[in-house]
Every structure is written in C-alpha cells, then in structure tokens.
Design an enzyme around this catalytic site. Sequence first.
Site, PDB file in Angstrom:
ATOM      1  CE1 TYR A  99       2.995   6.577  -8.697  1.00  0.00           C
ATOM      2  CE2 TYR A  99       3.856   7.923 -10.487  1.00  0.00           C
ATOM      3  CZ  TYR A  99       3.920   7.493  -9.175  1.00  0.00           C
ATOM      4  OH  TYR A  99       4.901   7.991  -8.339  1.00  0.00           O
ATOM      5  CB  SER A 104       4.803  11.713  -9.252  1.00  0.00           C
ATOM      6  OG  SER A 104       5.561  11.379 -10.401  1.00  0.00           O
TER       7      SER A 104
HETATM    8  P1  NDP Z   1       9.274   2.535  -2.458  1.00  0.00           P
HETATM    9  O1  NDP Z   1       8.354   1.546  -3.089  1.00  0.00           O
HETATM   10  O2  NDP Z   1      10.724   2.377  -2.646  1.00  0.00           O
HETATM   11  O3  NDP Z   1       8.957   2.644  -0.884  1.00  0.00           O
HETATM   12  C1  NDP Z   1       7.616   2.787  -0.506  1.00  0.00           C
HETATM   13  C2  NDP Z   1       7.504   2.971   0.982  1.00  0.00           C
HETATM   14  O4  NDP Z   1       6.128   3.191   1.273  1.00  0.00           O
HETATM   15  C3  NDP Z   1       7.938   1.774   1.781  1.00  0.00           C
HETATM   16  O5  NDP Z   1       8.502   2.211   2.984  1.00  0.00           O
HETATM   17  C4  NDP Z   1       6.616   1.037   2.012  1.00  0.00           C
HETATM   18  O6  NDP Z   1       6.554   0.297   3.217  1.00  0.00           O
HETATM   19  C5  NDP Z   1       5.668   2.191   2.151  1.00  0.00           C
HETATM   20  N1  NDP Z   1       4.300   1.847   1.819  1.00  0.00           N
HETATM   21  C6  NDP Z   1       3.829   1.279   0.683  1.00  0.00           C
HETATM   22  N2  NDP Z   1       2.512   1.111   0.751  1.00  0.00           N
HETATM   23  C7  NDP Z   1       2.130   1.577   1.968  1.00  0.00           C
HETATM   24  C8  NDP Z   1       0.888   1.664   2.640  1.00  0.00           C
HETATM   25  N3  NDP Z   1      -0.244   1.232   2.074  1.00  0.00           N
HETATM   26  N4  NDP Z   1       0.865   2.193   3.885  1.00  0.00           N
HETATM   27  C9  NDP Z   1       2.000   2.615   4.481  1.00  0.00           C
HETATM   28  N5  NDP Z   1       3.208   2.553   3.885  1.00  0.00           N
HETATM   29  C10 NDP Z   1       3.269   2.038   2.648  1.00  0.00           C
HETATM   30  O7  NDP Z   1       8.787   3.947  -3.026  1.00  0.00           O
HETATM   31  P2  NDP Z   1       9.593   5.333  -3.223  1.00  0.00           P
HETATM   32  O8  NDP Z   1      10.397   5.627  -2.041  1.00  0.00           O
HETATM   33  O9  NDP Z   1      10.211   5.298  -4.563  1.00  0.00           O
HETATM   34  O10 NDP Z   1       8.354   6.338  -3.339  1.00  0.00           O
HETATM   35  C11 NDP Z   1       7.898   7.134  -2.257  1.00  0.00           C
HETATM   36  C12 NDP Z   1       6.885   8.143  -2.800  1.00  0.00           C
HETATM   37  O11 NDP Z   1       7.512   8.931  -3.797  1.00  0.00           O
HETATM   38  C13 NDP Z   1       5.655   7.517  -3.455  1.00  0.00           C
HETATM   39  O12 NDP Z   1       4.516   8.283  -3.150  1.00  0.00           O
HETATM   40  C14 NDP Z   1       5.988   7.595  -4.931  1.00  0.00           C
HETATM   41  O13 NDP Z   1       4.834   7.590  -5.727  1.00  0.00           O
HETATM   42  C15 NDP Z   1       6.744   8.896  -4.986  1.00  0.00           C
HETATM   43  N6  NDP Z   1       7.622   9.071  -6.141  1.00  0.00           N
HETATM   44  C16 NDP Z   1       8.669   8.217  -6.375  1.00  0.00           C
HETATM   45  C17 NDP Z   1       9.499   8.422  -7.454  1.00  0.00           C
HETATM   46  C18 NDP Z   1      10.662   7.524  -7.764  1.00  0.00           C
HETATM   47  O14 NDP Z   1      11.226   7.635  -8.874  1.00  0.00           O
HETATM   48  N7  NDP Z   1      11.094   6.654  -6.884  1.00  0.00           N
HETATM   49  C19 NDP Z   1       9.288   9.555  -8.384  1.00  0.00           C
HETATM   50  C20 NDP Z   1       8.167  10.391  -8.035  1.00  0.00           C
HETATM   51  C21 NDP Z   1       7.379  10.146  -6.953  1.00  0.00           C
HETATM   52  P3  NDP Z   1       6.930  -1.274   3.297  1.00  0.00           P
HETATM   53  O15 NDP Z   1       8.421  -1.291   3.240  1.00  0.00           O
HETATM   54  O16 NDP Z   1       6.409  -1.729   4.602  1.00  0.00           O
HETATM   55  O17 NDP Z   1       6.314  -1.924   2.129  1.00  0.00           O
END
Ligand code: NDP
Length: 246
Positions: free
Chosen positions: A155, A141
């Site tokens: 975070y 991030s």
């Molecule tokens: P979301 O919360 O929208 O989606 C998260 C996804 O990860 C879901 O598919 C969820 O699965 C899955 N997930 C969560 N926990 C676990 C776990 N323990 N094991 C396996 N899968 C898991 O997040 P984003 O798409 O926004 O974020 C994705 C990545 O990008 C993260 O690492 C986040 O920190 C990073 N990021 C996001 C930003 C943003 O603004 N959105 C900015 C910068 C970085 P399920 O549906 O089953 O819960």
Amino acid sequence: TKKLTGKVALVTGASRGIGAAIAKGLADDGASVAITYTSSPQKADEVVRAIEVTGGKVLAIRADSADAEAVNKAVAGTVKAFGRLDILVNNAGLFAMAPIDEFKIEDFDRLIAVNVKGVFLATQSAIRHMGEGGRIINIGSVNSDSMPFAGGSVYALTKGAVASFTRGLARDLGPRGITVNNIQPGPVDTDMNPADGAFAAQLKDLMAIKRYGHGNEIAALVSFLASPEAAFITGASIKIDGGFDA
Ligand code: NDP
C-alpha cells in the site's frame, strides 16, 4: 456566486467514504460533479440525491478505475453531461495488508491497477479536455512517507508512486495552466478504516490530534486546491493527518 461556480469536476470512487465527502464539498462550492463507483450503485445514488436536494448538478457513472475503456467513457460522459471538465480528483483506492512473505500476487496486481494505473488512466483521459485553470488532485496517503506497521509495504508503495507521479505530472502540465497536487490523509473514518476498527487505538496513539479525521475535512482541502486561489500550488504533497507523521 460560489467559488467553483461554472466548474465541472470528476471524482473517482465517490459512492462512499472520502470520495463521497469530496463530491458533496465540490458541489456545495458550486461545481457540477460526476462521480464513479464500482460495486455500490445504491450508495452512489444516495450521494447523487444528497447533492440534488441542495440544488447541485450531479451524475454517477459505474467505472472501474483500472479499466481504461470504462474510465474513458466516464470522462466522456462527464463532458457530454456538463460541457467541460476542470477538476479531476483521483480518489478511488484500495487497501490491503499482509506480511510480505504471504502477500498475494493478485492483491499486489490489483493495488497497482487501481491505486497507480487508475490515476494514470483518469489523468490521461481527463487532460484531453482540460485547459488553463485545470486541476488534478490525487488522494495519496501519509503512508507514502510513514508506514509505522509491518504488512503495509505494498500500500505504501502505491501511495509513494502517487506522490512521485504528482511531481512529474506538475512538470508536464504546468505550461498548460493545469496544477497537480497530492493530498496525503492520515486516518479518516470510512469503511476502509473505521474509527471503531481493530487498528483505531493503535493509530490514534501515533497522532498529535488523537482522533480520526472526517471526510469533510479532506473535502475542504480539495475544494481549496480546486479553487482559483490555489493556482500557484503544484507538484505538492500536502499532509492532512492530525500529526500522524509529525
Ligand atoms: P473506502 O473503501 O471507504 O471507499 C472507497 C471508494 O472507492 C468507494 O466509493 C468505492 O466504490 C470506490 N472504489 C473502490 N475501488 C474502485 C475502483 N476500482 N474503481 C472505482 N471506484 C472504486 O475508502 P476511503 O474513502 O477510506 O479512501 C479513499 C481514498 O483515500 C483511497 O485512495 C485511500 O487509499 C485514501 N486514504 C484513506 C485513508 C483512510 O484512513 N480512510 C487514509 C489515507 C488515504 P464502491 O462503493 O462501488 O466499492
């Protein structure tokens, strides 16, 4: 043939959000794709169907990224289904925010377990199957470099760990022909950070391009880093943040 034809990718946390867009992007470019999820089987199924209708090969596996055994099984399941593993995208991640005085120890442990240990576990398991041309792409991030608000320190800590782990891993794996890179998105419209959420206006104020990013914009960078053209990029943290940290 497409640029990732014949390649096999595993994307963690790809039932929703950025991960789902990455899985679709890699499949569009010709890769066979396995995705993991924890609590959204229906959403994972939608991703599977969206890829299948385009003729892509895809598999969804329930695996908590913090659970070593589940992660090993997901990697083994990917290799069993598709015969190899070339690309690992460590995308699964959690966000939590609270004033440091009140930050719950359980939340600290869970963030470390998924955002940091999860990247280690999937990487260690996946590289057993990777050879020359392998790709590890972490989703860190911009908050690794810039945390403009109070309450986000833990975070930021986890994403800083991802950035430094990326540099170290590049040294371990470069001699084996495997590159390791870290994509650092700014605000991207997902359930984690909705473009119409409570923080959106404040976040957009900090950006040079005053809008949220889209998952497919992150996916395009992942596909490039996964491609043979990107073979000389390793150990890099690459911002894709609309100038959030400019
Ligand atoms: P979301 O919360 O929208 O989606 C998260 C996804 O990860 C879901 O598919 C969820 O699965 C899955 N997930 C969560 N926990 C676990 C776990 N323990 N094991 C396996 N899968 C898991 O997040 P984003 O798409 O926004 O974020 C994705 C990545 O990008 C993260 O690492 C986040 O920190 C990073 N990021 C996001 C930003 C943003 O603004 N959105 C900015 C910068 C970085 P399920 O549906 O089953 O819960």
